[in-house]
Design a protein around this motif. Sequence first.
Motif, PDB file in Angstrom:
ATOM      1  N   VAL A 184      16.187  -1.108  22.927  1.00 29.13           N
ATOM      2  CA  VAL A 184      15.546   0.206  22.934  1.00 29.13           C
ATOM      3  C   VAL A 184      14.201   0.100  22.230  1.00 29.13           C
ATOM      4  CG1 VAL A 184      17.748   1.443  22.985  1.00 29.13           C
ATOM      5  CG2 VAL A 184      16.674   0.917  20.790  1.00 29.13           C
ATOM      6  N   SER A 185      13.323   1.049  22.524  1.00 26.36           N
ATOM      7  CA  SER A 185      12.007   1.080  21.886  1.00 26.36           C
ATOM      8  C   SER A 185      11.579   2.515  21.668  1.00 26.36           C
ATOM      9  CB  SER A 185      10.959   0.349  22.738  1.00 26.36           C
ATOM     10  OG  SER A 185      10.685   1.072  23.921  1.00 26.36           O
ATOM     11  N   ALA A 186      10.661   2.704  20.728  1.00 26.13           N
ATOM     12  CA  ALA A 186      10.105   4.031  20.455  1.00 26.13           C
ATOM     13  C   ALA A 186       8.711   3.857  19.882  1.00 26.13           C
ATOM     14  CB  ALA A 186      10.992   4.810  19.487  1.00 26.13           C
ATOM     15  N   ASP A 187       7.824   4.763  20.252  1.00 27.12           N
ATOM     16  CA  ASP A 187       6.483   4.797  19.684  1.00 27.12           C
ATOM     17  C   ASP A 187       6.461   5.740  18.495  1.00 27.12           C
ATOM     18  OD1 ASP A 187       5.774   3.140  21.686  1.00 27.12           O
ATOM     19  OD2 ASP A 187       4.146   4.371  22.475  1.00 27.12           O
ATOM     20  N   ALA A 188       5.555   5.481  17.572  1.00 26.52           N
ATOM     21  CA  ALA A 188       5.405   6.364  16.422  1.00 26.52           C
ATOM     22  C   ALA A 188       5.040   7.765  16.898  1.00 26.52           C
ATOM     23  CB  ALA A 188       4.325   5.822  15.486  1.00 26.52           C
ATOM     24  N   GLY A 189       5.735   8.733  16.355  1.00 21.37           N
ATOM     25  CA  GLY A 189       5.480  10.121  16.734  1.00 21.37           C
ATOM     26  C   GLY A 189       6.344  10.627  17.858  1.00 21.37           C
ATOM     27  N   HIS A 190       7.036   9.738  18.575  1.00 19.47           N
ATOM     28  CA  HIS A 190       7.922  10.183  19.650  1.00 19.47           C
ATOM     29  C   HIS A 190       9.237  10.691  19.073  1.00 19.47           C
ATOM     30  CE1 HIS A 190       5.857   8.062  23.280  1.00 19.47           C
ATOM     31  NE2 HIS A 190       4.983   8.566  22.444  1.00 19.47           N
ATOM     32  N   GLN A 191       9.916  11.515  19.828  1.00 17.15           N
ATOM     33  CA  GLN A 191      11.121  12.174  19.348  1.00 17.15           C
ATOM     34  C   GLN A 191      12.402  11.447  19.714  1.00 17.15           C
ATOM     35  OE1 GLN A 191      10.865  14.836  17.314  1.00 17.15           O
ATOM     36  NE2 GLN A 191       8.659  14.439  17.479  1.00 17.15           N
ATOM     37  N   SER A 192      12.324  10.414  20.531  1.00 15.80           N
ATOM     38  CA  SER A 192      13.553   9.742  20.954  1.00 15.80           C
ATOM     39  C   SER A 192      13.254   8.288  21.299  1.00 15.80           C
ATOM     40  CB  SER A 192      14.162  10.447  22.167  1.00 15.80           C
ATOM     41  OG  SER A 192      13.270  10.408  23.268  1.00 15.80           O
ATOM     42  N   TRP A 193      14.345   7.499  21.422  1.00 12.96           N
ATOM     43  CA  TRP A 193      14.261   6.103  21.795  1.00 12.96           C
ATOM     44  C   TRP A 193      14.489   5.958  23.286  1.00 12.96           C
ATOM     45  CZ3 TRP A 193      13.362   2.103  18.236  1.00 12.96           C
ATOM     46  CH2 TRP A 193      13.343   2.499  16.905  1.00 12.96           C
ATOM     47  N   GLU A 194      13.839   4.986  23.869  1.00 15.04           N
ATOM     48  CA  GLU A 194      13.982   4.723  25.304  1.00 15.04           C
ATOM     49  C   GLU A 194      14.701   3.402  25.504  1.00 15.04           C
ATOM     50  OE1 GLU A 194      11.193   3.751  29.234  1.00 15.04           O
ATOM     51  OE2 GLU A 194      10.278   4.136  27.270  1.00 15.04           O
ATOM     52  N   THR A 205       0.815  -1.216   0.000  1.00 16.02           N
ATOM     53  CA  THR A 205       0.000   0.000   0.000  1.00 16.02           C
ATOM     54  C   THR A 205       0.847   1.265   0.000  1.00 16.02           C
ATOM     55  OG1 THR A 205      -0.157   0.112   2.426  1.00 16.02           O
ATOM     56  CG2 THR A 205      -1.807  -1.208   1.268  1.00 16.02           C
ATOM     57  N   GLY A 206       2.136   1.151   0.335  1.00 13.69           N
ATOM     58  CA  GLY A 206       3.004   2.322   0.367  1.00 13.69           C
ATOM     59  C   GLY A 206       2.895   3.141   1.630  1.00 13.69           C
ATOM     60  N   VAL A 207       2.045   2.727   2.574  1.00 15.49           N
ATOM     61  CA  VAL A 207       1.905   3.459   3.837  1.00 15.49           C
ATOM     62  C   VAL A 207       3.187   3.280   4.654  1.00 15.49           C
ATOM     63  CG1 VAL A 207       0.640   3.600   6.011  1.00 15.49           C
ATOM     64  CG2 VAL A 207      -0.594   3.249   3.870  1.00 15.49           C
ATOM     65  N   SER A 208       3.663   4.359   5.263  1.00 15.44           N
ATOM     66  CA  SER A 208       4.865   4.286   6.087  1.00 15.44           C
ATOM     67  C   SER A 208       4.671   5.086   7.369  1.00 15.44           C
ATOM     68  CB  SER A 208       6.088   4.807   5.327  1.00 15.44           C
ATOM     69  OG  SER A 208       5.925   6.170   4.978  1.00 15.44           O
ATOM     70  N   VAL A 209       5.361   4.655   8.407  1.00 17.87           N
ATOM     71  CA  VAL A 209       5.349   5.335   9.704  1.00 17.87           C
ATOM     72  C   VAL A 209       6.803   5.573  10.106  1.00 17.87           C
ATOM     73  CG1 VAL A 209       4.697   5.187  12.139  1.00 17.87           C
ATOM     74  CG2 VAL A 209       3.165   4.265  10.379  1.00 17.87           C
ATOM     75  N   ASP A 210       7.122   6.803  10.485  1.00 17.82           N
ATOM     76  CA  ASP A 210       8.503   7.180  10.771  1.00 17.82           C
ATOM     77  C   ASP A 210       8.801   7.223  12.265  1.00 17.82           C
ATOM     78  OD1 ASP A 210       9.142   7.447   8.084  1.00 17.82           O
ATOM     79  OD2 ASP A 210       8.457   9.522   8.008  1.00 17.82           O
ATOM     80  N   PHE A 211      10.078   6.934  12.568  1.00 14.46           N
ATOM     81  CA  PHE A 211      10.568   6.928  13.942  1.00 14.46           C
ATOM     82  C   PHE A 211      11.866   7.742  14.003  1.00 14.46           C
ATOM     83  CE2 PHE A 211       7.780   3.367  13.592  1.00 14.46           C
ATOM     84  CZ  PHE A 211       7.198   3.208  14.848  1.00 14.46           C
ATOM     85  N   PRO A 212      12.268   8.163  15.205  1.00 14.26           N
ATOM     86  CA  PRO A 212      13.469   9.011  15.344  1.00 14.26           C
ATOM     87  C   PRO A 212      14.748   8.254  15.027  1.00 14.26           C
ATOM     88  CG  PRO A 212      12.595   8.401  17.499  1.00 14.26           C
ATOM     89  CD  PRO A 212      11.582   7.959  16.494  1.00 14.26           C
ATOM     90  N   PRO A 213      15.890   8.959  14.922  1.00 14.03           N
ATOM     91  CA  PRO A 213      17.171   8.316  14.618  1.00 14.03           C
ATOM     92  C   PRO A 213      17.657   7.452  15.780  1.00 14.03           C
ATOM     93  CG  PRO A 213      17.245  10.675  14.159  1.00 14.03           C
ATOM     94  CD  PRO A 213      15.991  10.428  14.936  1.00 14.03           C
ATOM     95  N   LEU A 214      18.364   6.394  15.398  1.00 15.92           N
ATOM     96  CA  LEU A 214      19.045   5.549  16.379  1.00 15.92           C
ATOM     97  C   LEU A 214      20.449   6.092  16.606  1.00 15.92           C
ATOM     98  CD1 LEU A 214      18.105   1.931  15.259  1.00 15.92           C
ATOM     99  CD2 LEU A 214      17.646   2.909  17.497  1.00 15.92           C
ATOM    100  N   PHE A 215      20.952   5.962  17.845  1.00 15.32           N
ATOM    101  CA  PHE A 215      22.281   6.459  18.171  1.00 15.32           C
ATOM    102  C   PHE A 215      23.081   5.385  18.893  1.00 15.32           C
ATOM    103  CE2 PHE A 215      19.482  10.167  18.133  1.00 15.32           C
ATOM    104  CZ  PHE A 215      20.117  10.940  17.178  1.00 15.32           C
ATOM    105  N   PRO A 216      23.511   4.341  18.189  1.00 14.97           N
ATOM    106  CA  PRO A 216      24.363   3.339  18.834  1.00 14.97           C
ATOM    107  C   PRO A 216      25.762   3.881  19.051  1.00 14.97           C
ATOM    108  CG  PRO A 216      24.121   2.858  16.513  1.00 14.97           C
ATOM    109  CD  PRO A 216      23.211   4.029  16.798  1.00 14.97           C
ATOM    110  N   ASP A 217      26.560   3.134  19.804  1.00 13.71           N
ATOM    111  CA  ASP A 217      27.891   3.599  20.163  1.00 13.71           C
ATOM    112  C   ASP A 217      28.880   3.538  19.010  1.00 13.71           C
ATOM    113  OD1 ASP A 217      26.940   4.022  22.638  1.00 13.71           O
ATOM    114  OD2 ASP A 217      27.776   2.209  23.541  1.00 13.71           O
ATOM    115  N   ASN A 218      28.652   2.638  18.042  1.00 11.33           N
ATOM    116  CA  ASN A 218      29.629   2.474  16.977  1.00 11.33           C
ATOM    117  C   ASN A 218      28.922   2.116  15.676  1.00 11.33           C
ATOM    118  OD1 ASN A 218      29.464  -0.616  16.799  1.00 11.33           O
ATOM    119  ND2 ASN A 218      29.926  -0.280  18.959  1.00 11.33           N
ATOM    120  N   PRO A 219      29.600   2.343  14.536  1.00 15.30           N
ATOM    121  CA  PRO A 219      28.973   2.059  13.246  1.00 15.30           C
ATOM    122  C   PRO A 219      28.567   0.605  13.081  1.00 15.30           C
ATOM    123  CG  PRO A 219      30.930   3.420  12.972  1.00 15.30           C
ATOM    124  CD  PRO A 219      30.912   2.965  14.408  1.00 15.30           C
TER     125      PRO A 219
END
Length: 453
Positions: free
Chosen positions: A197-207, A150-164
């Motif tokens: 880690v987890s994040a809900d759609a629409g949230h600005q950061s990962w927990e 359907t092409g529907v997408s939901v976006d989440f904030p960036p991930l910030f791991p310690d290394n590439p």
Amino acid sequence: MESKVPPLAPTGGRKRKGRPIPPVAQVTGWASLPDDIARPVTELLLKCDVVDYTAFRAVCSGWRACAPIPRDPTLTSRSLRPVDWIPLCDGDAVRPDDACQITFFNCKTARSLRVHLPQLQRHRIVGFTDGLLILLHKRRTTVRVLHPFTGVSVDFPPLFPDNPDGVLRVNAAVCASVSSTTSIAVVAWFPWRPVVVSADAGHQSWEVIHNSMDLLNTLPFQGRLYGFLKLSTQIVQVYPLQPQPPGAVAAQVPRKFGHPNFVVAQVPLKCGKPHLCNYYLVESDGHMLLVVKSSNAVGSDVEEWQRYTFAIFKVDAGLRRWKLSQMSSLGDRALFICMDRCLSVSAKDLPSISSDSLYLTVPLPDPVVVYNLSRGSFERPTTLCQVHNGKERIRPSVQPFALADHLLTYCNHREWTNGLMFHEYYFIPESFEELWKKIRTRDSEVGISRVKD
């Protein structure tokens, strides 16, 4: 002489009759299906497969009027997800995100569809849940969940791991949000680091929900995420965080974990010592199954893969205690088991697959083994399909690929995401310099744009 010309017909006193007007053309065929019949058909199609439902809507305007648009902007409705569809590997060493197209296969109908997905540009596929794609942006490390049909997408904030390398090997799953019924959540975990880690759609950061949970194998199931802890015999509910229900029989969580989750099930000790066992969680026909593969020390004259024994349990969820019921047979089912993900299919739907069997990977020159439960016998189906001997190429790719090869490659994410068939490239010799260069170049495209404070 008498004339032979017939006399003219009389013209007076009578009007000429006109040609009869043809009746109005009536619509016939399936397009004339009455609405009161078309609507129940759409309901049945939607219960079976959202892709067939979409094709039904495309037939004509009348059918389209009877079927609501199957676009769920929140992706929360499981009935609108392509649950039975899995992505196949082309085996041409081209990443799906580079090709921007994927061939999807329906495990119940054996139907396949080639889908063009321009949304894959500049993204890397890091997980699948119910047919949904979980994408990671190569530079911004933002996460996106995409419905491929359907092409529907939901976006989440960036991930910030310690290394590439943490970005390259990240795993992710889609779960039901615990904070809202109108949004989904994404849970991500990293290899070699016990962080979840987890994040809900629409949230600005990962927990960070776990900082000392070392997961061995995971399973998204009924909107939750379950996993196996390394060097343990415990199935843990990873997400959502849930304390012990009142009056529950305590299943002790090791003190070092320090989180409110509880162990939902404990594998019987009779299955073997944890360091000699591998545990796999798989959803099969709506149920959670646990496969225990244990290695027994036997004579040196026996092939290593013949040292394995298996135990299969059906996991029944209960309010107070989860019950493990050992199974002696899978019936018409076959399980493809791997640490990345597992898959259950029916041999009735896919006749080329052996019923009551386990397809698994082993660390051998020939990496695929099929174990039939009813006969208690092993089979190596890919002996003549090896493209190298561990050092150099010995033959070109053996095509066309068998369905079992495709299903097992889907369960091994590293090979799938590189566009390589598992049974051919589970191990890549150093002499394959061009292929290694290609893989490293693609991996270098994934980076961390910035570090979180």
